[in-house]
Design a protein around this motif. Structure first.
Motif, mmCIF file in Angstrom:
data_model
loop_
_atom_site.group_PDB
_atom_site.id
_atom_site.type_symbol
_atom_site.label_atom_id
_atom_site.label_comp_id
_atom_site.label_asym_id
_atom_site.label_seq_id
_atom_site.Cartn_x
_atom_site.Cartn_y
_atom_site.Cartn_z
ATOM 1 N N GLU A 1 0.825 -1.210 0.000
ATOM 2 C CA GLU A 1 0.000 0.000 0.000
ATOM 3 C C GLU A 1 0.858 1.257 0.000
ATOM 4 O O GLU A 1 0.589 2.216 -0.746
ATOM 5 C CB GLU A 1 -0.936 -0.011 1.203
ATOM 6 C CG GLU A 1 -2.047 -1.043 1.114
ATOM 7 C CD GLU A 1 -2.882 -1.104 2.379
ATOM 8 O OE1 GLU A 1 -2.636 -0.281 3.289
ATOM 9 O OE2 GLU A 1 -3.768 -1.968 2.471
ATOM 10 N N VAL A 2 1.902 1.262 0.832
ATOM 11 C CA VAL A 2 2.796 2.424 0.900
ATOM 12 C C VAL A 2 3.483 2.643 -0.443
ATOM 13 O O VAL A 2 3.605 3.781 -0.925
ATOM 14 C CB VAL A 2 3.838 2.225 2.022
ATOM 15 C CG1 VAL A 2 4.965 3.245 1.906
ATOM 16 C CG2 VAL A 2 3.166 2.328 3.391
ATOM 17 N N THR A 3 3.932 1.560 -1.066
ATOM 18 C CA THR A 3 4.605 1.661 -2.360
ATOM 19 C C THR A 3 3.657 2.148 -3.448
ATOM 20 O O THR A 3 4.004 3.013 -4.263
ATOM 21 C CB THR A 3 5.205 0.298 -2.752
ATOM 22 O OG1 THR A 3 6.091 -0.149 -1.711
ATOM 23 C CG2 THR A 3 5.980 0.398 -4.056
ATOM 24 N N GLN A 4 2.446 1.611 -3.458
ATOM 25 C CA GLN A 4 1.458 2.037 -4.449
ATOM 26 C C GLN A 4 1.073 3.503 -4.263
ATOM 27 O O GLN A 4 0.925 4.246 -5.239
ATOM 28 C CB GLN A 4 0.211 1.146 -4.363
ATOM 29 C CG GLN A 4 0.452 -0.272 -4.846
ATOM 30 C CD GLN A 4 -0.806 -1.122 -4.832
ATOM 31 O OE1 GLN A 4 -0.945 -2.044 -5.611
ATOM 32 N NE2 GLN A 4 -1.725 -0.829 -3.928
ATOM 33 N N ASN A 5 0.931 3.928 -3.009
ATOM 34 C CA ASN A 5 0.581 5.323 -2.745
ATOM 35 C C ASN A 5 1.687 6.264 -3.215
ATOM 36 O O ASN A 5 1.408 7.359 -3.721
ATOM 37 C CB ASN A 5 0.302 5.531 -1.264
ATOM 38 C CG ASN A 5 -1.014 4.912 -0.832
ATOM 39 O OD1 ASN A 5 -1.903 4.670 -1.656
ATOM 40 N ND2 ASN A 5 -1.154 4.648 0.456
ATOM 41 N N ARG A 6 2.929 5.829 -3.037
ATOM 42 C CA ARG A 6 4.042 6.656 -3.512
ATOM 43 C C ARG A 6 4.004 6.767 -5.035
ATOM 44 O O ARG A 6 4.213 7.864 -5.591
ATOM 45 C CB ARG A 6 5.372 6.044 -3.049
ATOM 46 C CG ARG A 6 6.612 6.740 -3.622
ATOM 47 C CD ARG A 6 6.612 8.220 -3.304
ATOM 48 N NE ARG A 6 7.747 8.896 -3.922
ATOM 49 C CZ ARG A 6 7.831 10.203 -4.106
ATOM 50 N NH1 ARG A 6 6.836 10.992 -3.726
ATOM 51 N NH2 ARG A 6 8.894 10.742 -4.668
ATOM 52 N N LEU A 7 3.732 5.672 -5.707
ATOM 53 C CA LEU A 7 3.667 5.695 -7.170
ATOM 54 C C LEU A 7 2.514 6.594 -7.636
ATOM 55 O O LEU A 7 2.660 7.343 -8.622
ATOM 56 C CB LEU A 7 3.493 4.285 -7.732
ATOM 57 C CG LEU A 7 3.425 4.161 -9.252
ATOM 58 C CD1 LEU A 7 4.648 4.788 -9.912
ATOM 59 C CD2 LEU A 7 3.263 2.717 -9.678
ATOM 60 N N LYS A 8 1.397 6.536 -6.951
ATOM 61 C CA LYS A 8 0.272 7.402 -7.314
ATOM 62 C C LYS A 8 0.658 8.879 -7.219
ATOM 63 O O LYS A 8 0.285 9.708 -8.059
ATOM 64 C CB LYS A 8 -0.930 7.125 -6.402
ATOM 65 C CG LYS A 8 -1.617 5.800 -6.672
ATOM 66 C CD LYS A 8 -2.774 5.589 -5.697
ATOM 67 C CE LYS A 8 -3.461 4.247 -5.943
ATOM 68 N NZ LYS A 8 -4.556 4.005 -4.971
ATOM 69 N N THR A 9 1.418 9.217 -6.186
ATOM 70 C CA THR A 9 1.885 10.600 -6.030
ATOM 71 C C THR A 9 2.808 10.995 -7.180
ATOM 72 O O THR A 9 2.683 12.090 -7.745
ATOM 73 C CB THR A 9 2.622 10.776 -4.687
ATOM 74 O OG1 THR A 9 1.740 10.458 -3.610
ATOM 75 C CG2 THR A 9 3.119 12.198 -4.514
ATOM 76 N N VAL A 10 3.715 10.094 -7.527
ATOM 77 C CA VAL A 10 4.645 10.361 -8.630
ATOM 78 C C VAL A 10 3.891 10.551 -9.935
ATOM 79 O O VAL A 10 4.222 11.429 -10.751
ATOM 80 C CB VAL A 10 5.672 9.198 -8.752
ATOM 81 C CG1 VAL A 10 6.484 9.340 -10.038
ATOM 82 C CG2 VAL A 10 6.598 9.168 -7.544
ATOM 83 N N LEU A 11 2.839 9.760 -10.145
ATOM 84 C CA LEU A 11 2.065 9.827 -11.385
ATOM 85 C C LEU A 11 0.995 10.905 -11.356
ATOM 86 O O LEU A 11 0.325 11.160 -12.367
ATOM 87 C CB LEU A 11 1.392 8.468 -11.650
ATOM 88 C CG LEU A 11 2.340 7.287 -11.873
ATOM 89 C CD1 LEU A 11 1.547 5.996 -12.009
ATOM 90 C CD2 LEU A 11 3.227 7.499 -13.101
ATOM 91 N N GLY A 12 0.811 11.532 -10.187
ATOM 92 C CA GLY A 12 -0.204 12.579 -10.060
ATOM 93 C C GLY A 12 -1.606 12.046 -10.002
ATOM 94 O O GLY A 12 -2.558 12.711 -10.429
ATOM 95 N N ILE A 13 -1.748 10.816 -9.464
ATOM 96 C CA ILE A 13 -3.072 10.195 -9.337
ATOM 97 C C ILE A 13 -3.600 10.405 -7.925
ATOM 98 O O ILE A 13 -2.906 10.139 -6.942
ATOM 99 C CB ILE A 13 -2.989 8.676 -9.633
ATOM 100 C CG1 ILE A 13 -2.450 8.436 -11.050
ATOM 101 C CG2 ILE A 13 -4.341 8.021 -9.445
ATOM 102 C CD1 ILE A 13 -2.200 6.980 -11.360
ATOM 103 N N ASP A 14 -4.828 10.850 -7.802
ATOM 104 C CA ASP A 14 -5.437 11.051 -6.487
ATOM 105 C C ASP A 14 -5.780 9.722 -5.836
ATOM 106 O O ASP A 14 -6.203 8.796 -6.505
ATOM 107 C CB ASP A 14 -6.704 11.918 -6.623
ATOM 108 C CG ASP A 14 -6.363 13.335 -7.038
ATOM 109 O OD1 ASP A 14 -5.248 13.791 -6.730
ATOM 110 O OD2 ASP A 14 -7.214 13.966 -7.688
#
Length: 316
Positions: free
Chosen positions: A303-316
């Motif tokens: 979850e932490v890794t996916q949330n970081r990727l979402k931030t990098v990709l600009g996904i809410d």
């Protein structure tokens, strides 16, 4: 030993300064072993133990402490020495908290606490082999001169008794991010090969490229070398997952050094440690980690890794 752990609040000031305190004890003859004071709840004489059928052969039994059943691990046997004898008067219990669980370690004589620095803690020699139960060694001076202290890899001891599952629960993995994960790099920093293996086993399922370092100083030098080559550290790495306790440089000091270097100050840093959560929440704020998670939680790592990727990709 009843009063030796009463000043833990004062000792928290050592962490973040690349310092620690070790609780010393014996297992066989005069050789001294150690674990970090912050993982110790109390030291007591051995109470009556109840043997439970079907438990691991290194569990001596269960002690009832303040109404709670606590498994008691024979640390001597767990690291390859002959089993302990409960009838010996010098036997003691060190009650600890690791990875959100409480357990007792049956040891011999408990000596004292020593204040030291992580820069004086060294990895075990390579000639010790890959099967040893040490994360580090140090040296102290006593009446007989200098003595080697062996710091136990408790992560490895527990992993051989408790089956840590690295599988990811259904519904945790975001299928929309799967393709974006492949090939991205994550840096894992931990002195325990067992702990690195657990994190690697979880995150490699996402298609991530895993880079490993054995301590904070090794990781810092790697990041500095990338920056010296003109590489953008925050572009190279999706995130760094670091332990707190490591020889030469701990995770707090590592994070502080990263935050003070403008070339890498924005690197996403996750503290992944077996130390208690309430203590680390304060340390996260002090040194500037982005997130703290306690070991070992595969779903939360994902979850932490996916949330970081979402931030990098600009996904809410």
């Amino acid at each position: 030993m009843t009063g030796v752990l009463n000043t833990v609040d004062q000792r928290t000031k050592l962490v973040g300064e690349n310092r620690l305190e070790l609780l010393l004890f014996s297992l066989n003859s005069r050789q001294l072993f150690a674990i970090n004071v912050f993982k110790v709840r109390e030291v007591i004489k051995v109470p009556p133990l109840t043997k439970l059928p079907g438990t691991h052969y290194n569990i001596k039994g269960v002690a009832t402490l303040r109404g709670t059943a606590v498994p008691i691990i024979d640390l001597r046997a767990a690291i390859g020495f002959p089993p302990s004898r409960l009838d010996k008067p010098e036997e003691n219990l060190i009650i600890t908290e690791y990875n959100r669980t409480v357990q007792g370690f049956l040891v011999g004589q408990v000596r004292n606490i020593v204040n030291t620095t992580w820069s004086d803690i060294q990895p075990p020699p390579k000639t010790a082999g890959r099967s040893n139960y040490l994360t580090a060694i140090s040296r102290i001076k006593d009446g007989d001169g200098e003595q080697i202290i062996e710091i136990i890899d408790v992560e490895k001891v527990l992993a051989e008794i408790i089956d840590y599952d690295v599988s990811i629960s259904e519904g945790v993995l975001d299928e929309d991010l799967t393709a974006q994960m492949i090939g991205r790099k994550v840096l894992i920093v931990d002195d325990s090969s067992t702990a690195r293996s657990q994190v690697r086993g979880t995150l490699s399922q996402l298609g991530l490229d895993i880079i490993e370092c054995c301590d904070g100083l090794q990781a810092l030098r790697l990041l500095q070398s990338w920056a010296d080559e003109g590489r953008d550290v925050t572009q190279e790495l999706l995130l760094m997952i670091t332990d707190a306790e490591m020889p030469e440089m701990d995770g707090y000091k590592l994070t502080a050094e990263i935050r003070h270097d403008p070339r890498m100050k924005d690197l996403h840093v996750v503290l992944n440690t077996s130390l208690s959560g309430s203590f680390n929440d304060a340390m996260v704020k002090k040194v500037g980690c982005d997130r703290f998670i306690s070991k070992f939680q595969p779903d939360l790592l994902v979850e932490v890794t996916q949330n970081r990727l979402k931030t990098v990709l600009g996904i809410d």
